[in-house]
Design a protein around this motif. Structure first.
Motif, PDB file in Angstrom:
ATOM      1  N   GLU A   1       0.827  -1.206   0.000  1.00 19.16           N
ATOM      2  CA  GLU A   1       0.000   0.000   0.000  1.00 19.16           C
ATOM      3  C   GLU A   1       0.863   1.258   0.000  1.00 19.16           C
ATOM      4  O   GLU A   1       0.569   2.229  -0.705  1.00 19.16           O
TER       5      GLU A   1
ATOM      6  N   ASN B   1       1.112   4.020  -2.884  1.00 23.29           N
ATOM      7  CA  ASN B   1       0.923   5.438  -2.570  1.00 23.29           C
ATOM      8  C   ASN B   1       2.031   6.291  -3.180  1.00 23.29           C
ATOM      9  O   ASN B   1       1.788   7.389  -3.691  1.00 23.29           O
TER      10      ASN B   1
ATOM     11  N   GLN C   1      -2.002   1.888   8.438  1.00 21.05           N
ATOM     12  CA  GLN C   1      -1.108   1.567   7.324  1.00 21.05           C
ATOM     13  C   GLN C   1       0.354   1.516   7.740  1.00 21.05           C
ATOM     14  O   GLN C   1       1.152   0.811   7.124  1.00 21.05           O
TER      15      GLN C   1
END
Length: 235
Positions: free
Chosen positions: A61, A65, A100
């Protein structure tokens, strides 16, 4: 000669944007596969195996990003970015961002506290992009805070704007260098800023995206006392 240089620069930029865009496709597939695997095997894995899978998902993730940050910077510079705004609960937004980087913070024995009142108004934002702003700022603090340190994320409503703060107990940044950390490619140009490795494109993206929402981002810091990144969003 000038036209040839401009043409060459544009070609390089177009090729870079194309490569970055193409990287997103296989990474999204890998990330989706790992997430599906985690769901299918959730009840069959021990604690260590579950933790490793979660780290793989979180790492994917963050990498995705970074790719999206690069693409958005390119769109912002070309004035071609469209924001998909909608009402978003601030506390939920922050808690999801904290999740996250939680696994990476645990590896350094860092504690992350969330100080957000439950009665805050919603903000009209592009959720995914402001989420990436918070993740970038949190990850920056995580990287530059010594093991055993603390990070605090707080939010407060001030008249017509929301103010979000990310504070850490890292080394801090000298006042004379504070403005440089928001420069694009600062890491390549300056190497280290006040003893903290410069974050390169991450903070440049954060500042540009917050400003695209009509807000402002800045840092308050002194050496050896940590940093506080503060940004505002119109309500």
């Amino acid at each position: 000669m000038g036209k040839e240089i401009n043409s060459s620069t544009k070609l390089k930029k177009d090729l870079t944007d194309m490569v970055i865009h193409d990287m997103r496709v296989p990474l999204t597939a890998v990330l989706g596969s790992v997430e599906t695997l985690a769901e299918l095997t959730e009840s069959k894995l021990n604690a260590q195996e579950t933790k490793l899978l979660n780290i793989a998902v979180s790492s994917g993730e963050i990498l995705l990003n970074m790719i999206n940050d690069l693409l958005d910077i390119s769109k912002l510079e070309a004035d071609k970015l469209t924001l998909n705004k909608g009402p978003v609960p601030v506390r939920q937004l922050i808690e999801q961002a904290v999740c996250q980087i939680a696994f990476f913070a645990e590896r350094k024995a860092l504690s992350i506290a969330v100080d957000v009142p439950t009665d805050l108004r919603e903000v009209m934002i592009d959720r995914s992009r402001i989420s990436r702003v918070i993740v970038n700022l949190l990850d920056n603090s995580r990287k530059h805070t010594p093991a055993g340190g603390h990070i605090v994320v707080s939010a407060r409503q001030n008249s017509d704007q929301m103010e979000i703060r990310i504070s850490d107990t890292g080394r801090g940044i000298p006042k004379d260098d504070a403005h440089r950390i928001f420069d694009k490619f600062a890491q390549l140009e300056s190497g280290h800023v006040g003893g903290r490795p410069s974050p390169g494109l991450g903070l440049a993206f954060c500042q540009m995206m917050v400003e695209a929402h009509g807000g402002r981002l800045w840092v308050e810091s002194e050496q050896e006392t940590g940093c506080t990144f503060i940004f505002t969003l119109p309500i």
